[in-house]
Enzyme design. Structure first.
Site, PDB file in Angstrom:
ATOM      1  N   ARG A 141      59.296 116.341  40.013  1.00 34.69           N
ATOM      2  CA  ARG A 141      60.992 117.844  39.299  1.00 34.69           C
ATOM      3  C   ARG A 141      59.950 118.668  39.112  1.00 34.69           C
ATOM      4  O   ARG A 141      60.295 119.487  38.901  1.00 34.69           O
ATOM      5  CB  ARG A 141      61.387 117.234  37.777  1.00 34.69           C
ATOM      6  CG  ARG A 141      62.118 116.104  38.069  1.00 34.69           C
ATOM      7  CD  ARG A 141      62.629 116.755  36.855  1.00 34.69           C
ATOM      8  NE  ARG A 141      64.088 116.639  36.194  1.00 34.69           N
ATOM      9  CZ  ARG A 141      65.816 117.168  36.099  1.00 34.69           C
ATOM     10  NH1 ARG A 141      65.970 115.654  37.094  1.00 34.69           N
ATOM     11  NH2 ARG A 141      66.517 117.326  36.103  1.00 34.69           N
ATOM     12  N   TYR A 144      60.272 122.479  40.943  1.00 35.75           N
ATOM     13  CA  TYR A 144      61.220 123.291  40.500  1.00 35.75           C
ATOM     14  C   TYR A 144      60.883 123.648  38.824  1.00 35.75           C
ATOM     15  O   TYR A 144      60.653 124.472  38.755  1.00 35.75           O
ATOM     16  CB  TYR A 144      62.243 122.582  40.487  1.00 35.75           C
ATOM     17  CG  TYR A 144      63.633 123.325  40.159  1.00 35.75           C
ATOM     18  CD1 TYR A 144      64.348 124.325  40.649  1.00 35.75           C
ATOM     19  CD2 TYR A 144      64.589 123.046  38.532  1.00 35.75           C
ATOM     20  CE1 TYR A 144      65.205 125.052  39.871  1.00 35.75           C
ATOM     21  CE2 TYR A 144      65.075 123.572  37.681  1.00 35.75           C
ATOM     22  CZ  TYR A 144      66.075 124.791  38.994  1.00 35.75           C
ATOM     23  OH  TYR A 144      67.222 124.886  38.338  1.00 35.75           O
ATOM     24  N   VAL A 186      75.122 116.491  39.286  1.00 32.48           N
ATOM     25  CA  VAL A 186      76.298 115.273  38.527  1.00 32.48           C
ATOM     26  C   VAL A 186      77.613 115.632  38.371  1.00 32.48           C
ATOM     27  O   VAL A 186      78.550 114.466  38.649  1.00 32.48           O
ATOM     28  CB  VAL A 186      75.664 114.771  37.035  1.00 32.48           C
ATOM     29  CG1 VAL A 186      76.192 115.912  36.407  1.00 32.48           C
ATOM     30  CG2 VAL A 186      76.603 113.653  36.384  1.00 32.48           C
ATOM     31  N   TYR A 203      73.163 107.089  36.583  1.00 30.93           N
ATOM     32  CA  TYR A 203      71.195 106.541  36.938  1.00 30.93           C
ATOM     33  C   TYR A 203      71.165 106.380  35.682  1.00 30.93           C
ATOM     34  O   TYR A 203      71.060 106.766  34.350  1.00 30.93           O
ATOM     35  CB  TYR A 203      70.480 107.793  37.517  1.00 30.93           C
ATOM     36  CG  TYR A 203      71.012 108.799  39.210  1.00 30.93           C
ATOM     37  CD1 TYR A 203      71.954 107.790  39.200  1.00 30.93           C
ATOM     38  CD2 TYR A 203      70.901 110.074  38.902  1.00 30.93           C
ATOM     39  CE1 TYR A 203      72.552 108.336  40.852  1.00 30.93           C
ATOM     40  CE2 TYR A 203      71.334 111.016  40.004  1.00 30.93           C
ATOM     41  CZ  TYR A 203      72.366 109.612  41.425  1.00 30.93           C
ATOM     42  OH  TYR A 203      72.370 110.287  42.587  1.00 30.93           O
ATOM     43  N   ASP A 205      70.829 104.356  32.330  1.00 31.96           N
ATOM     44  CA  ASP A 205      72.370 103.551  31.634  1.00 31.96           C
ATOM     45  C   ASP A 205      72.593 104.525  31.105  1.00 31.96           C
ATOM     46  O   ASP A 205      74.066 104.355  29.922  1.00 31.96           O
ATOM     47  CB  ASP A 205      71.345 102.275  29.999  1.00 31.96           C
ATOM     48  CG  ASP A 205      71.096 103.635  28.559  1.00 31.96           C
ATOM     49  OD1 ASP A 205      70.468 104.885  29.042  1.00 31.96           O
ATOM     50  OD2 ASP A 205      70.599 103.097  27.861  1.00 31.96           O
TER      51      ASP A 205
END
Ligand code: NAD
Ligand code: UDP
Length: 308
Positions: A141, A144, A186, A203, A205
């Site tokens: 990540r 970004y 999402v 993705y 739990d």
């Protein structure tokens, strides 16, 4: 009449911002390389005499005479910004330098769209602007996160050294119509999966949290920040926090879907919790989000029905 440059103007947030600026009677140059944005998002403005569309990449210099710059150009969804990580970091660093150079020459005010990602996987909760963050500098990540952190540094240094008139906002998860259906975030994934009665992919739990802000609320905050004398950084987001598993259940309910929930591996460095502290935005801008999650999601679900 003032002339506004909106980089990333054909993207999700940028297209709403262009519409709002045009409705307020301003002239708008929408600059985009169409990596994640689309002409469909700004199609309805093409006949407006105050609207100009420019295909350009902000990693290259751009010359125009403008009064205000909103620098939004940068892919925002993890799959899109990881697709070409080197290009993503170039967009944040070279692109922001080019826009700051333009602002300096034109004596324009420039607002940088920074992000809650600069806090990384935060150790303090909710996140306040004085928190320096917990970012993995070498993870997937980081193209970004570190790009956006460096863009904030550049903004502050051009301000201190060259007196450029800057504003920095840190945007938290925002959703609404004009999100790209394939962007992998999402909101778009869950709504499209639910509308098609396909499995909803959680993705990990699903105990990780996010706080979702409807785009109209965000755009109000952006405009207030551009008009304010406060340079920031300032958090803009909706503090109503929820677990991803609860978000999935809400989408299933609102779409009356037959989808089942399935669990997939959690991507590396996925932040475990995120919620903006918006005291500063309330105090400096008299801003707070007004649109409730159900109201915002119903409008967003209507938009995604076009893609089924
Ligand atoms: P988006 O991907 O829909 O829009 C980004 C736009 O920038 C696209 O139109 C894309 O084609 C354009 N672009 C990308 N690289 C470019 C380049 N090098 N030159 C010119 N144009 C380029 O994303 P969005 O959700 O609308 O995000 C807009 C901005 O807000 C981004 O800077 C993002 O980092 C920031 N932000 C968004 C969120 C969110 O939840 N949506 C959260 C935090 C920060
Ligand atoms: N997520 C998920 N299923 C999906 C897409 C995302 O469970 O199909 C999770 C993701 O792992 C993260 C959260 O939802 O914990 C928000 O992801 P998104 O990519 O929207 O944005 P982020 O806030 O991580 O940048």
């Amino acid at each position: 009449m003032k002339r506004f440059l909106v980089t990333g103007g054909a993207g999700f947030i940028g297209s709403h911002l262009c519409g709002r600026l045009l409705r307020e009677g301003h002239e708008v140059i929408c600059l985009d390389n169409f990596f994640t944005g689309s002409k469909q998002n700004i199609y309805k403005y093409l006949n407006n005499k105050n609207f100009e569309l420019v295909r350009h990449d902000i990693t290259k210099e751009y010359f125009a005479e403008v009064d205000y710059i909103y620098n939004l150009a940068c892919p925002a969804s993890p799959p899109h910004y990881q697709y070409n990580a080197i290009k993503t970091i170039k967009t944040s660093i070279l692109g922001t330098m080019n826009m700051l150079g333009l602002a300096k020459r034109c004596k324009a005010r420039i607002l940088q769209a920074s992000t809650s990602e600069i806090y990384g996987d935060p150790k303090i909760h909710p996140q306040t602007e004085d928190y320096w963050g917990n970012v993995n500098p070498i993870g997937i990540r980081s193209c970004y996160d570190e790009g956006k952190r460096c863009a904030e540094t550049l903004m502050m240094d051009y301000h201190r050294q060259n007196n450029v008139d800057i504003r920095i906002i840190r945007i938290f998860n925002t959703y609404g119509p004009n999100m790209a259906p394939n962007d992998g975030r999402v909101v778009s994934n869950f709504i499209l999966q639910a509308l098609k009665n396909e499995d909803i992919t959680i993705y990990g739990d699903g105990s990780q949290t996010r706080s979702f802000c409807y785009v109209d609320d965000l755009v109000d905050g952006m405009i207030k920040m551009m008009e304010s004398s406060f340079i920031g950084p300032i958090n803009l987001g909706n503090p109503s926090e929820r677990k991803i598993i609860d978000f999935a259940k809400l989408i299933i309910k609102l779409t009356r879907s037959k989808s089942k929930i399935v669990y997939k591996p959690l991507p590396a460095d996925d932040p475990t919790q995120r919620k903006p502290d918006i005291k500063l935005a309330k105090e400096k801008l008299d801003w707070e989000p007004k649109i409730d999650i159900k109201e915002g999601l119903i409008k967003t679900i209507e938009y995604f029905k076009e893609f089924i």
